[in-house]
Design a protein around this motif. Structure first.
Motif, PDB file in Angstrom:
ATOM      1  N   VAL A 138       0.837  -1.201   0.000  1.00 29.24           N
ATOM      2  CA  VAL A 138       0.000   0.000   0.000  1.00 29.24           C
ATOM      3  C   VAL A 138       0.868   1.246   0.000  1.00 29.24           C
ATOM      4  O   VAL A 138       2.005   1.237   0.487  1.00 29.24           O
ATOM      5  CB  VAL A 138      -0.941   0.054   1.223  1.00 29.24           C
ATOM      6  CG1 VAL A 138      -1.936  -1.104   1.215  1.00 29.24           C
ATOM      7  CG2 VAL A 138      -0.163   0.104   2.534  1.00 29.24           C
ATOM      8  N   ASP A 139       0.334   2.296  -0.579  1.00 31.40           N
ATOM      9  CA  ASP A 139       0.895   3.630  -0.398  1.00 31.40           C
ATOM     10  C   ASP A 139       0.224   4.223   0.826  1.00 31.40           C
ATOM     11  O   ASP A 139      -1.001   4.440   0.835  1.00 31.40           O
ATOM     12  CB  ASP A 139       0.629   4.504  -1.622  1.00 31.40           C
ATOM     13  CG  ASP A 139       1.580   4.214  -2.767  1.00 31.40           C
ATOM     14  OD1 ASP A 139       2.734   3.826  -2.492  1.00 31.40           O
ATOM     15  OD2 ASP A 139       1.176   4.372  -3.934  1.00 31.40           O
ATOM     16  N   ALA A 140       0.986   4.430   1.877  1.00 32.23           N
ATOM     17  CA  ALA A 140       0.472   4.961   3.137  1.00 32.23           C
ATOM     18  C   ALA A 140       0.778   6.450   3.235  1.00 32.23           C
ATOM     19  O   ALA A 140       1.893   6.885   2.922  1.00 32.23           O
ATOM     20  CB  ALA A 140       1.095   4.220   4.310  1.00 32.23           C
ATOM     21  N   VAL A 141      -0.205   7.212   3.666  1.00 33.90           N
ATOM     22  CA  VAL A 141      -0.047   8.654   3.843  1.00 33.90           C
ATOM     23  C   VAL A 141      -0.574   9.023   5.224  1.00 33.90           C
ATOM     24  O   VAL A 141      -1.656   8.568   5.618  1.00 33.90           O
ATOM     25  CB  VAL A 141      -0.813   9.446   2.763  1.00 33.90           C
ATOM     26  CG1 VAL A 141      -0.605  10.948   2.961  1.00 33.90           C
ATOM     27  CG2 VAL A 141      -0.371   9.027   1.370  1.00 33.90           C
ATOM     28  N   TYR A 142       0.187   9.823   5.966  1.00 33.73           N
ATOM     29  CA  TYR A 142      -0.257  10.259   7.292  1.00 33.73           C
ATOM     30  C   TYR A 142       0.566  11.456   7.744  1.00 33.73           C
ATOM     31  O   TYR A 142       1.589  11.795   7.120  1.00 33.73           O
ATOM     32  CB  TYR A 142      -0.124   9.119   8.312  1.00 33.73           C
ATOM     33  CG  TYR A 142       1.287   8.593   8.486  1.00 33.73           C
ATOM     34  CD1 TYR A 142       2.155   9.117   9.452  1.00 33.73           C
ATOM     35  CD2 TYR A 142       1.770   7.568   7.671  1.00 33.73           C
ATOM     36  CE1 TYR A 142       3.441   8.632   9.607  1.00 33.73           C
ATOM     37  CE2 TYR A 142       3.060   7.082   7.803  1.00 33.73           C
ATOM     38  CZ  TYR A 142       3.888   7.618   8.780  1.00 33.73           C
ATOM     39  OH  TYR A 142       5.170   7.150   8.927  1.00 33.73           O
ATOM     40  N   THR A 143       0.131  12.085   8.796  1.00 31.14           N
ATOM     41  CA  THR A 143       0.878  13.174   9.417  1.00 31.14           C
ATOM     42  C   THR A 143       1.511  12.645  10.691  1.00 31.14           C
ATOM     43  O   THR A 143       0.861  11.922  11.455  1.00 31.14           O
ATOM     44  CB  THR A 143      -0.046  14.362   9.741  1.00 31.14           C
ATOM     45  OG1 THR A 143      -0.624  14.854   8.525  1.00 31.14           O
ATOM     46  CG2 THR A 143       0.723  15.487  10.419  1.00 31.14           C
ATOM     47  N   ASP A 144       2.777  12.983  10.925  1.00 28.57           N
ATOM     48  CA  ASP A 144       3.431  12.533  12.152  1.00 28.57           C
ATOM     49  C   ASP A 144       3.199  13.543  13.278  1.00 28.57           C
ATOM     50  O   ASP A 144       2.548  14.573  13.084  1.00 28.57           O
ATOM     51  CB  ASP A 144       4.917  12.255  11.919  1.00 28.57           C
ATOM     52  CG  ASP A 144       5.726  13.497  11.538  1.00 28.57           C
ATOM     53  OD1 ASP A 144       5.266  14.631  11.790  1.00 28.57           O
ATOM     54  OD2 ASP A 144       6.844  13.328  10.993  1.00 28.57           O
ATOM     55  N   VAL A 145       3.719  13.250  14.458  1.00 33.69           N
ATOM     56  CA  VAL A 145       3.455  14.112  15.614  1.00 33.69           C
ATOM     57  C   VAL A 145       4.116  15.480  15.480  1.00 33.69           C
ATOM     58  O   VAL A 145       3.744  16.423  16.176  1.00 33.69           O
ATOM     59  CB  VAL A 145       3.907  13.442  16.928  1.00 33.69           C
ATOM     60  CG1 VAL A 145       2.992  12.288  17.281  1.00 33.69           C
ATOM     61  CG2 VAL A 145       5.351  12.982  16.846  1.00 33.69           C
ATOM     62  N   ALA A 146       5.102  15.586  14.588  1.00 36.18           N
ATOM     63  CA  ALA A 146       5.749  16.881  14.355  1.00 36.18           C
ATOM     64  C   ALA A 146       4.985  17.731  13.351  1.00 36.18           C
ATOM     65  O   ALA A 146       5.363  18.863  13.062  1.00 36.18           O
ATOM     66  CB  ALA A 146       7.180  16.667  13.868  1.00 36.18           C
ATOM     67  N   GLY A 147       3.896  17.171  12.806  1.00 42.55           N
ATOM     68  CA  GLY A 147       3.086  17.909  11.844  1.00 42.55           C
ATOM     69  C   GLY A 147       3.526  17.750  10.410  1.00 42.55           C
ATOM     70  O   GLY A 147       2.999  18.415   9.519  1.00 42.55           O
ATOM     71  N   GLU A 148       4.485  16.858  10.171  1.00 43.35           N
ATOM     72  CA  GLU A 148       4.974  16.633   8.814  1.00 43.35           C
ATOM     73  C   GLU A 148       4.132  15.556   8.124  1.00 43.35           C
ATOM     74  O   GLU A 148       3.831  14.518   8.717  1.00 43.35           O
ATOM     75  CB  GLU A 148       6.437  16.186   8.840  1.00 43.35           C
ATOM     76  CG  GLU A 148       7.395  17.218   9.406  1.00 43.35           C
ATOM     77  CD  GLU A 148       7.473  18.472   8.563  1.00 43.35           C
ATOM     78  OE1 GLU A 148       7.392  18.352   7.317  1.00 43.35           O
ATOM     79  OE2 GLU A 148       7.606  19.565   9.155  1.00 43.35           O
ATOM     80  N   ARG A 149       3.770  15.815   6.843  1.00 42.43           N
ATOM     81  CA  ARG A 149       3.022  14.830   6.080  1.00 42.43           C
ATOM     82  C   ARG A 149       3.998  13.787   5.539  1.00 42.43           C
ATOM     83  O   ARG A 149       5.036  14.144   4.956  1.00 42.43           O
ATOM     84  CB  ARG A 149       2.266  15.505   4.928  1.00 42.43           C
ATOM     85  CG  ARG A 149       1.096  14.707   4.380  1.00 42.43           C
ATOM     86  CD  ARG A 149       0.012  14.476   5.398  1.00 42.43           C
ATOM     87  NE  ARG A 149      -1.169  13.813   4.805  1.00 42.43           N
ATOM     88  CZ  ARG A 149      -2.074  13.184   5.526  1.00 42.43           C
ATOM     89  NH1 ARG A 149      -1.953  13.113   6.837  1.00 42.43           N
ATOM     90  NH2 ARG A 149      -3.127  12.637   4.934  1.00 42.43           N
ATOM     91  N   VAL A 150       3.696  12.530   5.756  1.00 39.16           N
ATOM     92  CA  VAL A 150       4.591  11.432   5.401  1.00 39.16           C
ATOM     93  C   VAL A 150       3.923  10.551   4.356  1.00 39.16           C
ATOM     94  O   VAL A 150       2.741  10.235   4.457  1.00 39.16           O
ATOM     95  CB  VAL A 150       4.938  10.576   6.639  1.00 39.16           C
ATOM     96  CG1 VAL A 150       5.840   9.406   6.251  1.00 39.16           C
ATOM     97  CG2 VAL A 150       5.585  11.428   7.715  1.00 39.16           C
TER      98      VAL A 150
END
Length: 210
Positions: A138-150
């Motif tokens: 899968v292509d996973a997309v999320y925001t980390d706790v630092a606010g960066e989109r991953v």
């Protein structure tokens, strides 16, 4: 009426040196569309909530916990897999260590059409396990706790974990996607079907396996 922030504050305070109870299947919070995170908690409370989720996941023990599983309808989950399995199992299931991370507002899309079926379970439905045929990559997309989109491509068991936890945030539990005839008690799984690949279980129980 308490706000989401109030509920998280109360939960964090109540279980500051402990783990939160896991919500069991049948609770409406597990069937809701979780609220997107847009800074409602603030950085400090967010960090404390993540720590609570981490403690709860590790104590269970599990490889992921979504916020709704502790009663908070918020689009976030934590995941980690030390993958303590024999080499034969690791290779067959593509189960390799996954370092701890927090996924905020996650989503995924299948990469290709290849599916794989393996037994999985859920902390919100203890004592049972069943085969789910899921996309291998899968292509996973999320925001980390630092606010960066991953954005990252996940494969094998890591992809399975991400799909399972992200599904929780849309009110979807693995039992919605399982192969019905594969459903087994944890004891029967351990005694009969704990092979690296559930080929024997598929043949004898009569379910589809990708």
């Amino acid at each position: 009426m308490s706000t989401l922030k109030n509920r998280v504050e109360a939960l964090v305070e109540l279980y500051r040196d402990d783990v939160a109870p896991i919500v069991a299947l049948g609770d409406p919070v597990l069937r809701q569309q979780a609220e997107p995170y847009d800074g409602q908690l603030g950085d400090e409370l967010l960090g404390e909530f993540v720590e609570l989720l981490q403690r709860t996941m590790r104590a269970a023990p599990g490889v992921g916990v979504a916020a709704p599983q502790v009663g908070i309808s918020l689009r976030m989950a934590v995941m980690e897999d030390p993958a303590p399995v024999p080499d034969e199992v690791a290779e067959a299931r593509e189960r390799y260590p996954l370092e701890f991370f927090t996924a905020i507002n996650p989503s995924y899309e299948a990469v290709g059409r290849t599916l794989r079926g393996f037994y999985e379970g859920c902390l919100s439905m203890p004592g049972y396990t069943a085969v789910v045929n899921r996309p291998l990559k899968v292509d996973a997309v999320y925001t980390d706790v630092a606010g960066e989109r991953v954005k990252r491509e996940l494969s094998g068991w890591q992809a399975r974990i991400f799909q399972h936890e992200t599904d929780h945030l849309s009110g979807v539990v693995y039992v919605d996607k399982l192969e019905p005839r594969s459903l087994a008690t944890a004891a029967n799984y351990a005694n009969r079907w704990a092979d690296p690949v559930p080929t024997k279980a598929a043949r004898e129980l009569g379910f589809h396996l990708d």
